[in-house]
Scaffold this motif. Sequence first.
Motif, PDB file in Angstrom:
ATOM      1  N   ARG A 165       2.112   5.280 -11.304  1.00 42.54           N
ATOM      2  CA  ARG A 165       2.331   5.365  -9.864  1.00 42.54           C
ATOM      3  C   ARG A 165       2.642   3.960  -9.371  1.00 42.54           C
ATOM      4  NH1 ARG A 165      -1.873   6.378  -4.953  1.00 42.54           N
ATOM      5  NH2 ARG A 165      -3.142   5.061  -6.299  1.00 42.54           N
ATOM      6  N   VAL A 166       3.836   3.763  -8.836  1.00 39.06           N
ATOM      7  CA  VAL A 166       4.299   2.427  -8.483  1.00 39.06           C
ATOM      8  C   VAL A 166       4.179   2.204  -6.981  1.00 39.06           C
ATOM      9  CG1 VAL A 166       6.244   0.834  -8.502  1.00 39.06           C
ATOM     10  CG2 VAL A 166       5.887   2.385 -10.438  1.00 39.06           C
ATOM     11  N   ILE A 167       3.569   1.061  -6.635  1.00 38.13           N
ATOM     12  CA  ILE A 167       3.553   0.573  -5.262  1.00 38.13           C
ATOM     13  C   ILE A 167       4.505  -0.617  -5.217  1.00 38.13           C
ATOM     14  CG2 ILE A 167       2.177  -0.402  -3.402  1.00 38.13           C
ATOM     15  CD1 ILE A 167      -0.294   0.897  -4.707  1.00 38.13           C
ATOM     16  N   ALA A 168       5.598  -0.477  -4.500  1.00 41.75           N
ATOM     17  CA  ALA A 168       6.593  -1.548  -4.396  1.00 41.75           C
ATOM     18  C   ALA A 168       6.373  -2.317  -3.108  1.00 41.75           C
ATOM     19  CB  ALA A 168       8.000  -0.967  -4.437  1.00 41.75           C
ATOM     20  N   ILE A 169       6.367  -3.655  -3.229  1.00 41.53           N
ATOM     21  CA  ILE A 169       6.103  -4.526  -2.082  1.00 41.53           C
ATOM     22  C   ILE A 169       7.238  -5.537  -1.982  1.00 41.53           C
ATOM     23  CG2 ILE A 169       4.465  -6.158  -1.061  1.00 41.53           C
ATOM     24  CD1 ILE A 169       2.299  -4.845  -2.872  1.00 41.53           C
ATOM     25  N   SER A 170       7.918  -5.557  -0.851  1.00 40.98           N
ATOM     26  CA  SER A 170       9.040  -6.474  -0.672  1.00 40.98           C
ATOM     27  C   SER A 170       9.258  -6.708   0.811  1.00 40.98           C
ATOM     28  CB  SER A 170      10.313  -5.901  -1.312  1.00 40.98           C
ATOM     29  OG  SER A 170      11.363  -6.844  -1.294  1.00 40.98           O
ATOM     30  N   ARG A 171       9.885  -7.843   1.147  1.00 42.74           N
ATOM     31  CA  ARG A 171      10.101  -8.185   2.549  1.00 42.74           C
ATOM     32  C   ARG A 171      11.284  -7.454   3.157  1.00 42.74           C
ATOM     33  NH1 ARG A 171      14.319 -11.738   3.189  1.00 42.74           N
ATOM     34  NH2 ARG A 171      15.092 -12.743   1.283  1.00 42.74           N
ATOM     35  N   ALA A 187       6.369   5.342  -5.748  1.00 41.58           N
ATOM     36  CA  ALA A 187       5.654   6.367  -4.991  1.00 41.58           C
ATOM     37  C   ALA A 187       5.298   5.880  -3.589  1.00 41.58           C
ATOM     38  CB  ALA A 187       4.384   6.775  -5.734  1.00 41.58           C
ATOM     39  N   HIS A 188       5.108   4.568  -3.436  1.00 40.47           N
ATOM     40  CA  HIS A 188       4.730   3.990  -2.158  1.00 40.47           C
ATOM     41  C   HIS A 188       5.472   2.670  -1.986  1.00 40.47           C
ATOM     42  CE1 HIS A 188       1.342   6.829  -2.267  1.00 40.47           C
ATOM     43  NE2 HIS A 188       1.114   6.383  -3.485  1.00 40.47           N
ATOM     44  N   THR A 189       5.798   2.342  -0.747  1.00 41.63           N
ATOM     45  CA  THR A 189       6.446   1.062  -0.457  1.00 41.63           C
ATOM     46  C   THR A 189       5.729   0.403   0.713  1.00 41.63           C
ATOM     47  OG1 THR A 189       8.083   2.103   0.999  1.00 41.63           O
ATOM     48  CG2 THR A 189       8.697   1.800  -1.318  1.00 41.63           C
ATOM     49  N   ILE A 190       5.628  -0.929   0.647  1.00 44.80           N
ATOM     50  CA  ILE A 190       4.955  -1.699   1.690  1.00 44.80           C
ATOM     51  C   ILE A 190       5.815  -2.912   2.016  1.00 44.80           C
ATOM     52  CG2 ILE A 190       2.865  -2.953   2.350  1.00 44.80           C
ATOM     53  CD1 ILE A 190       1.343  -1.408   0.191  1.00 44.80           C
ATOM     54  N   VAL A 191       6.045  -3.144   3.298  1.00 46.82           N
ATOM     55  CA  VAL A 191       6.794  -4.317   3.720  1.00 46.82           C
ATOM     56  C   VAL A 191       5.902  -5.552   3.565  1.00 46.82           C
ATOM     57  CG1 VAL A 191       8.030  -5.443   5.611  1.00 46.82           C
ATOM     58  CG2 VAL A 191       8.142  -2.962   5.339  1.00 46.82           C
ATOM     59  N   MET A 192       6.427  -6.600   2.955  1.00 42.30           N
ATOM     60  CA  MET A 192       5.651  -7.799   2.654  1.00 42.30           C
ATOM     61  C   MET A 192       5.729  -8.780   3.832  1.00 42.30           C
ATOM     62  SD  MET A 192       5.592 -10.015  -0.880  1.00 42.30           S
ATOM     63  CE  MET A 192       7.226 -10.709  -0.688  1.00 42.30           C
ATOM     64  N   LEU A 241       2.232 -14.834  -5.263  1.00 42.04           N
ATOM     65  CA  LEU A 241       1.280 -14.975  -6.370  1.00 42.04           C
ATOM     66  C   LEU A 241      -0.144 -14.755  -5.874  1.00 42.04           C
ATOM     67  CD1 LEU A 241       0.714 -15.711  -9.332  1.00 42.04           C
ATOM     68  CD2 LEU A 241       0.695 -18.112  -8.622  1.00 42.04           C
ATOM     69  N   ASP A 242      -0.484 -15.333  -4.717  1.00 39.24           N
ATOM     70  CA  ASP A 242      -1.802 -15.090  -4.127  1.00 39.24           C
ATOM     71  C   ASP A 242      -2.023 -13.600  -3.886  1.00 39.24           C
ATOM     72  OD1 ASP A 242      -2.215 -17.838  -4.044  1.00 39.24           O
ATOM     73  OD2 ASP A 242      -1.608 -18.021  -1.938  1.00 39.24           O
ATOM     74  N   LEU A 243      -1.016 -12.964  -3.285  1.00 42.31           N
ATOM     75  CA  LEU A 243      -1.114 -11.542  -2.970  1.00 42.31           C
ATOM     76  C   LEU A 243      -1.294 -10.707  -4.232  1.00 42.31           C
ATOM     77  CD1 LEU A 243      -0.861  -9.221  -0.894  1.00 42.31           C
ATOM     78  CD2 LEU A 243       1.619  -9.303  -1.295  1.00 42.31           C
ATOM     79  N   ALA A 244      -0.535 -11.032  -5.257  1.00 44.53           N
ATOM     80  CA  ALA A 244      -0.619 -10.275  -6.506  1.00 44.53           C
ATOM     81  C   ALA A 244      -2.027 -10.325  -7.092  1.00 44.53           C
ATOM     82  CB  ALA A 244       0.401 -10.810  -7.507  1.00 44.53           C
ATOM     83  N   GLY A 245      -2.665 -11.507  -7.031  1.00 42.77           N
ATOM     84  CA  GLY A 245      -4.037 -11.600  -7.512  1.00 42.77           C
ATOM     85  C   GLY A 245      -4.988 -10.759  -6.686  1.00 42.77           C
ATOM     86  N   GLU A 246      -4.810 -10.761  -5.382  1.00 45.98           N
ATOM     87  CA  GLU A 246      -5.702 -10.025  -4.484  1.00 45.98           C
ATOM     88  C   GLU A 246      -5.675  -8.525  -4.731  1.00 45.98           C
ATOM     89  OE1 GLU A 246      -7.836 -10.894  -2.185  1.00 45.98           O
ATOM     90  OE2 GLU A 246      -7.410 -12.998  -1.702  1.00 45.98           O
ATOM     91  N   ILE A 247      -4.530  -7.985  -5.144  1.00 44.51           N
ATOM     92  CA  ILE A 247      -4.427  -6.520  -5.274  1.00 44.51           C
ATOM     93  C   ILE A 247      -4.583  -6.048  -6.712  1.00 44.51           C
ATOM     94  CG2 ILE A 247      -3.020  -6.323  -3.186  1.00 44.51           C
ATOM     95  CD1 ILE A 247      -0.543  -6.047  -4.902  1.00 44.51           C
ATOM     96  N   THR A 248      -4.955  -6.946  -7.613  1.00 50.15           N
ATOM     97  CA  THR A 248      -5.231  -6.565  -9.002  1.00 50.15           C
ATOM     98  C   THR A 248      -6.715  -6.243  -9.135  1.00 50.15           C
ATOM     99  OG1 THR A 248      -3.483  -8.038  -9.784  1.00 50.15           O
ATOM    100  CG2 THR A 248      -5.069  -7.257 -11.419  1.00 50.15           C
ATOM    101  N   GLY A 249      -7.036  -5.055  -9.642  1.00 49.73           N
ATOM    102  CA  GLY A 249      -8.412  -4.599  -9.718  1.00 49.73           C
ATOM    103  C   GLY A 249      -9.180  -5.178 -10.893  1.00 49.73           C
TER     104      GLY A 249
END
Length: 317
Positions: A159-165, A179-184, A216-224
């Motif tokens: 299940r992919v969450i794509a994050i981009s500006r 499956a999900h997209t979030i504006v960065m 890079l900061d964001l990627a660390g924050e959302i890694t479980g």
Amino acid sequence: MYASVIAAPGQAVLQRVERPEPGAGQVLLRLEGSGVCASSLPLWEGREWFDYPQPAGAPGHEGWGRVEALGEGVEGLSVGDRVAALTYRAHAEYDVADAAAVVPLPPSLAGVAMPGEPLGCAVNIFRRSEIRAGQTVAIVGIGFLGAVLTRLAAQAGARVIAISRRPFALEVAREAGAAHTIVMVDHWRIVDEVKRLTDQKLCERTIEAVGLQWPLDLAGEITGERGRLVIAGYHQDGTRQVNMQMWNWRGIDVVNAHERDPRMYVQGIREAVGLMASGVLDAQPLFTHRLPLDRLGEALELTRTRPDGFLKAVVTT
């Protein structure tokens, strides 16, 4: 032959230069085109450690075309074979490649643009990510690389969450299977949304594909906890800081997914060719801008500014 030469920062000129000749174990390629890589931007923008003018055709490393001539001792290839190759002066009509760095293309890919190196890079990153069916995978940054990785992860059953500006890039991600997209645009809103989507567990895999500090900061924050953070972005504008306390506490595995062994690049290209030939991967819609060789400077500017609708440029001969 004609080749593009980066004569100075921000200046690319088309010049007539001597055609190279293949040495022992090499082949001469009549190039159809080459991709334009974001890793070329420091050279284009200018850094004190670069010399100008650059060699003709440099730094093109995403070429494809046909074998024009064989050097001494080359076996398994024939003149006229259509191939992708890892070379280093591919912004030109011709370039030489080691025979071991040449990957034949099947007839099913006739007429298809095939910048092998970035496709092979995506395949290698995907392999090192160890993505499995049922995992939640966040991909931070949807350019060409992020779009390919979205497709590969979705095909693997994640299940992919794509994050981009860019809204355009998020639409590309949806078409690739996200499956999900979030504006960065807002760090903590993104973190909260990922927590909501994952029942507070965050992501088993996160791929950072931007190459800047905040993503890079964001990627660390959302890694479980016990997740894997894969660094695919090309960080080339200085040092980085990381939240090592958080990484330690969560037990995150951190993978720098950049290869340096040419054999691994070529193996990735071979796998990418197989995926395209089998229909698993269709990269053609991701080559959003195609320009002739004498407009390399424009292609590099598009790569730098990334206007709406842009993912990747290729230049053709």
